[in-house]
Design an enzyme around this catalytic site. Structure first.
Site, PDB file in Angstrom:
ATOM      1  N   HIS A 148      19.969 -16.692  23.376  1.00  0.00           N
ATOM      2  CA  HIS A 148      18.684 -15.694  23.083  1.00  0.00           C
ATOM      3  C   HIS A 148      19.123 -14.731  23.969  1.00  0.00           C
ATOM      4  O   HIS A 148      18.775 -14.483  25.132  1.00  0.00           O
ATOM      5  CB  HIS A 148      17.500 -16.544  24.044  1.00  0.00           C
ATOM      6  CG  HIS A 148      16.191 -15.744  23.184  1.00  0.00           C
ATOM      7  ND1 HIS A 148      15.750 -15.683  22.166  1.00  0.00           N
ATOM      8  CD2 HIS A 148      15.291 -15.316  24.289  1.00  0.00           C
ATOM      9  CE1 HIS A 148      14.731 -14.956  22.036  1.00  0.00           C
ATOM     10  NE2 HIS A 148      14.419 -14.540  23.235  1.00  0.00           N
ATOM     11  N   GLN A 184      17.382  -4.798  25.859  1.00  0.00           N
ATOM     12  CA  GLN A 184      16.787  -4.985  27.182  1.00  0.00           C
ATOM     13  C   GLN A 184      17.772  -4.848  28.304  1.00  0.00           C
ATOM     14  O   GLN A 184      17.351  -4.488  29.540  1.00  0.00           O
ATOM     15  CB  GLN A 184      16.023  -6.144  27.178  1.00  0.00           C
ATOM     16  CG  GLN A 184      14.800  -6.058  26.307  1.00  0.00           C
ATOM     17  CD  GLN A 184      13.899  -7.464  26.230  1.00  0.00           C
ATOM     18  OE1 GLN A 184      13.818  -8.296  27.182  1.00  0.00           O
ATOM     19  NE2 GLN A 184      13.116  -7.325  25.200  1.00  0.00           N
ATOM     20  N   ARG A 230       5.928  -6.025  29.121  1.00  0.00           N
ATOM     21  CA  ARG A 230       6.049  -5.811  27.970  1.00  0.00           C
ATOM     22  C   ARG A 230       5.723  -4.188  27.646  1.00  0.00           C
ATOM     23  O   ARG A 230       6.746  -3.581  26.830  1.00  0.00           O
ATOM     24  CB  ARG A 230       5.316  -6.783  27.040  1.00  0.00           C
ATOM     25  CG  ARG A 230       5.794  -6.542  25.611  1.00  0.00           C
ATOM     26  CD  ARG A 230       4.734  -7.365  24.729  1.00  0.00           C
ATOM     27  NE  ARG A 230       3.225  -7.189  24.676  1.00  0.00           N
ATOM     28  CZ  ARG A 230       2.612  -7.536  23.734  1.00  0.00           C
ATOM     29  NH1 ARG A 230       2.697  -8.451  22.735  1.00  0.00           N
ATOM     30  NH2 ARG A 230       1.439  -7.176  23.574  1.00  0.00           N
ATOM     31  N   TYR A 258      15.103  -7.117  16.967  1.00  0.00           N
ATOM     32  CA  TYR A 258      13.666  -6.694  16.178  1.00  0.00           C
ATOM     33  C   TYR A 258      13.459  -5.139  16.145  1.00  0.00           C
ATOM     34  O   TYR A 258      12.345  -4.675  15.987  1.00  0.00           O
ATOM     35  CB  TYR A 258      12.682  -7.374  16.873  1.00  0.00           C
ATOM     36  CG  TYR A 258      12.411  -7.455  18.427  1.00  0.00           C
ATOM     37  CD1 TYR A 258      11.595  -6.274  18.967  1.00  0.00           C
ATOM     38  CD2 TYR A 258      12.652  -8.438  19.306  1.00  0.00           C
ATOM     39  CE1 TYR A 258      11.422  -6.322  20.305  1.00  0.00           C
ATOM     40  CE2 TYR A 258      12.658  -8.318  20.654  1.00  0.00           C
ATOM     41  CZ  TYR A 258      11.742  -7.442  21.081  1.00  0.00           C
ATOM     42  OH  TYR A 258      11.488  -7.271  22.357  1.00  0.00           O
ATOM     43  N   HIS A 276       9.229 -14.039  15.136  1.00  0.00           N
ATOM     44  CA  HIS A 276       9.331 -13.605  16.600  1.00  0.00           C
ATOM     45  C   HIS A 276       8.321 -14.429  17.381  1.00  0.00           C
ATOM     46  O   HIS A 276       8.716 -14.821  18.251  1.00  0.00           O
ATOM     47  CB  HIS A 276       8.481 -12.070  16.610  1.00  0.00           C
ATOM     48  CG  HIS A 276       8.516 -11.638  18.003  1.00  0.00           C
ATOM     49  ND1 HIS A 276       7.220 -11.972  18.776  1.00  0.00           N
ATOM     50  CD2 HIS A 276       9.075 -10.904  19.030  1.00  0.00           C
ATOM     51  CE1 HIS A 276       7.473 -11.250  20.144  1.00  0.00           C
ATOM     52  NE2 HIS A 276       8.784 -10.957  20.228  1.00  0.00           N
ATOM     53  N   ARG A 305       2.027 -15.113  17.212  1.00  0.00           N
ATOM     54  CA  ARG A 305       1.354 -13.975  17.246  1.00  0.00           C
ATOM     55  C   ARG A 305       1.877 -12.912  16.233  1.00  0.00           C
ATOM     56  O   ARG A 305       1.031 -12.044  15.580  1.00  0.00           O
ATOM     57  CB  ARG A 305       1.529 -13.033  18.733  1.00  0.00           C
ATOM     58  CG  ARG A 305       1.190 -14.104  19.846  1.00  0.00           C
ATOM     59  CD  ARG A 305       1.237 -13.194  21.187  1.00  0.00           C
ATOM     60  NE  ARG A 305       2.250 -12.573  21.403  1.00  0.00           N
ATOM     61  CZ  ARG A 305       3.512 -12.754  21.976  1.00  0.00           C
ATOM     62  NH1 ARG A 305       3.634 -13.911  22.384  1.00  0.00           N
ATOM     63  NH2 ARG A 305       4.587 -11.891  22.114  1.00  0.00           N
ATOM     64  N   HIS A 349      10.022 -17.482  19.634  1.00  0.00           N
ATOM     65  CA  HIS A 349       9.241 -17.726  20.855  1.00  0.00           C
ATOM     66  C   HIS A 349       7.995 -18.381  20.793  1.00  0.00           C
ATOM     67  O   HIS A 349       7.279 -18.296  19.824  1.00  0.00           O
ATOM     68  CB  HIS A 349       8.921 -16.171  21.228  1.00  0.00           C
ATOM     69  CG  HIS A 349      10.000 -15.077  21.481  1.00  0.00           C
ATOM     70  ND1 HIS A 349      10.052 -14.075  20.767  1.00  0.00           N
ATOM     71  CD2 HIS A 349      10.831 -15.242  22.243  1.00  0.00           C
ATOM     72  CE1 HIS A 349      11.137 -13.307  21.366  1.00  0.00           C
ATOM     73  NE2 HIS A 349      11.636 -13.919  22.226  1.00  0.00           N
ATOM     74  N   GLU A 357       5.477 -19.164  26.030  1.00  0.00           N
ATOM     75  CA  GLU A 357       5.995 -18.618  26.943  1.00  0.00           C
ATOM     76  C   GLU A 357       4.973 -18.160  28.164  1.00  0.00           C
ATOM     77  O   GLU A 357       5.238 -18.334  29.378  1.00  0.00           O
ATOM     78  CB  GLU A 357       6.656 -17.320  26.543  1.00  0.00           C
ATOM     79  CG  GLU A 357       7.335 -16.472  27.765  1.00  0.00           C
ATOM     80  CD  GLU A 357       8.018 -15.181  27.345  1.00  0.00           C
ATOM     81  OE1 GLU A 357       8.716 -14.581  28.114  1.00  0.00           O
ATOM     82  OE2 GLU A 357       7.914 -14.890  26.232  1.00  0.00           O
ATOM     83  N   HIS A 362      11.706 -20.599  25.185  1.00  0.00           N
ATOM     84  CA  HIS A 362      10.948 -20.864  26.331  1.00  0.00           C
ATOM     85  C   HIS A 362      10.255 -22.186  26.225  1.00  0.00           C
ATOM     86  O   HIS A 362      10.447 -23.091  26.951  1.00  0.00           O
ATOM     87  CB  HIS A 362       9.958 -19.544  26.376  1.00  0.00           C
ATOM     88  CG  HIS A 362      10.341 -18.256  26.470  1.00  0.00           C
ATOM     89  ND1 HIS A 362      11.445 -17.983  27.439  1.00  0.00           N
ATOM     90  CD2 HIS A 362      10.413 -17.139  25.642  1.00  0.00           C
ATOM     91  CE1 HIS A 362      11.867 -16.820  26.987  1.00  0.00           C
ATOM     92  NE2 HIS A 362      11.205 -16.337  26.020  1.00  0.00           N
ATOM     93  N   ASP A 416      18.137 -13.516  27.398  1.00  0.00           N
ATOM     94  CA  ASP A 416      17.134 -13.028  27.213  1.00  0.00           C
ATOM     95  C   ASP A 416      16.956 -11.604  27.545  1.00  0.00           C
ATOM     96  O   ASP A 416      17.468 -10.576  26.825  1.00  0.00           O
ATOM     97  CB  ASP A 416      15.830 -13.854  27.595  1.00  0.00           C
ATOM     98  CG  ASP A 416      14.496 -13.557  27.153  1.00  0.00           C
ATOM     99  OD1 ASP A 416      14.438 -12.668  26.502  1.00  0.00           O
ATOM    100  OD2 ASP A 416      13.529 -14.239  27.561  1.00  0.00           O
TER     101      ASP A 416
END
Length: 452
Positions: free
Chosen positions: A56, A61, A82, A121, A206, A209, A232, A235, A269, A320
């Site tokens: 992952h 990031q 976030r 993404y 993703h 959500r 995901h 989490e 997660h 991650d």
């Protein structure tokens, strides 16, 4: 590449620890034979172990690692982090992402990872308009993996909504969002690109959500039914509460009731599960993709590893958010989180007399290979020749033999113990150095200066 033979004084092979091991590698980079008690082959100084899968990764990031550690005016959480991450994500162009990813992938190799699952993404331009090639940003990650010499399973992320039940996405999510059909166009470009060794393709809805069942089922029907699927889930406490309010089900419970969760799935997660969910997930054969240092950094919570593994669950690890890039540190954090919660030691060893490091290492190797769909995870005939070489002269490893090597690497020495990396039979890290390191790090440095 020509056939080659490599000799190691000590190696963890498919039958356990052996001395004077010769690994024969065919021109495709696959292990053709493993033999012990021989001096045959080109000698590489160090202790050979199977290289690890990083299941992952969000490569972009890496740009912000360490830049979200200043307290805000209110309570800090995943959700405030976030928003900061979105700000960085809206800045990167294709060249930027490739530079950041290439630097990251070198760091992964130097830590003992030989393969990465890139959960990608950033599909569109910063204003949300698609690139001329809809798969542009995922292709940049593949190019970065090629430059670094790491195996990649590219996992383009399916992201259609901003909240449970198909809520509208926010402006900050404009680079992520696709219709199912537009997503399948991205997937088709990548399918053609991945028709060669070291490149593999899966999908990553993703989260619950960001997708609905009709959207996800539409996409699942349009891809190879054997492709790996990463998502995901569970989490955050707020995520669980929102899912309950929407569906009257916890997230993992909802997935298990509505989709055929099997060994092709990797649930990232899965931190906040009930006991019933924990047992049910373990029984599916799906992998729990754990990112312990990121989960600690974000204040996510502690995965119920003791119960999950006792029930026969499969695990893997990932970096991650890239706050730490180290299989040793993530395995260490996984074990330490259980110790802190339960006030115990050697929580995940699996029984009296067993090495905690070896138990964790073996489980993460197996689960990681499964989650990425790559033929890795063992120094054994038929597997890709992905080998991490630990430095037996590092102070943490001097005098260590057998499973004590793994315990001392994971719980003490960490990345500094990794000396060489062989991926697909190619010697990509030699004496802690990558052949293209200066060039790729220069590109990364210029990107950081421009964007931070």
């Amino acid at each position: 590449m020509e056939s080659t033979k490599l000799h190691f004084s000590s190696a963890l092979t498919g039958v356990g620890w052996q001395s004077d091991v010769c690994v024969e590698i065919d021109p495709s980079g696959t292990i053709a034979n493993v033999s012990a008690n021989t001096q045959d082959g080109h000698h590489i100084n160090g202790i050979a172990i199977p290289a690890m899968a990083n299941v992952h990764s969000h490569a972009h990031q890496r740009l912000m690692a360490g830049l979200a550690e200043v307290a805000g005016p209110g309570a800090d959480s995943f959700w405030t982090w976030r928003e900061a991450m979105y700000g960085f994500a809206l800045q990167l162009g294709p060249e930027d992402l490739e530079a950041v990813a290439a630097q990251l992938y070198i760091e992964m190799l130097k830590s003992g990872f030989s393969a990465v699952g890139e959960f990608q993404y950033l599909h569109h331009q910063p204003d949300g308009i698609p690139y001329e090639n809809p798969a542009e940003m995922s292709l940049r990650c593949i190019a970065a993996a090629e430059s670094a010499g790491i195996g990649i399973t590219i996992l383009p992320s399916l992201y259609s909504f901003g909240g449970f039940g198909g809520q509208d996405s926010t402006p900050a999510q404009r680079r992520f969002v696709n219709t199912p059909d537009n997503y399948l166009k991205i997937h088709e470009v990548l399918r053609k690109t991945c028709e060669q060794p070291m490149r593999f393709l899966g999908i990553s809805p993703h989260s619950l959500r960001a997708v609905t069942l009709p959207v996800l089922n539409h996409v699942l029907q349009g891809i190879d039914p054997l492709s790996v699927v990463h998502i995901h889930v569970a989490e955050q406490v707020k995520e669980v509460a929102d899912c309950l309010a929407w569906s009257d089900r916890c997230p993992v419970e909802y997935l298990l009731e509505n989709l055929d969760i099997s060994s092709r799935w990797c649930l990232i997660h899965a931190t906040h599960m009930t006991d019933a969910e924990t047992l049910a997930l373990a029984a599916t054969g799906a992998v729990a993709g754990l990112c312990p240092t990121t989960e600690a950094n974000l204040g996510d919570g502690i995965f119920p590893a003791s119960r999950f593994l006792a029930a026969g669950g499969s695990i893997a690890i990932g970096s991650d958010s890239q706050i730490t890039v180290s299989p040793a540190e993530d395995l260490r954090m996984l074990e330490y989180s259980q110790r802190l919660r339960d006030l115990t030691r050697n929580a995940l060893a699996g029984g009296p007399g067993r090495s905690t490091g070896r138990t964790l290492f073996d489980k993460a190797l197996k689960g990681g290979a499964q989650a990425l769909g790559q033929p890795i995870g063992a120094i054994e005939k038929g597997y890709r020749a992905d080998i991490a070489v630990l430095d037996g002269d590092h102070p943490s490893l001097i005098g260590r033999v057998g499973d004590n090597v793994l315990d001392s690497w994971i719980f003490s020495g960490g990345n500094a113990c990794v000396k060489d990396m062989i991926v697909g039979g190619r010697h990509v890290i030699k004496d802690r150095h990558h052949a293209h390191e200066e060039t790729l790090t220069h590109a990364f440095r210029q990107t950081v200066k421009r964007l931070t």
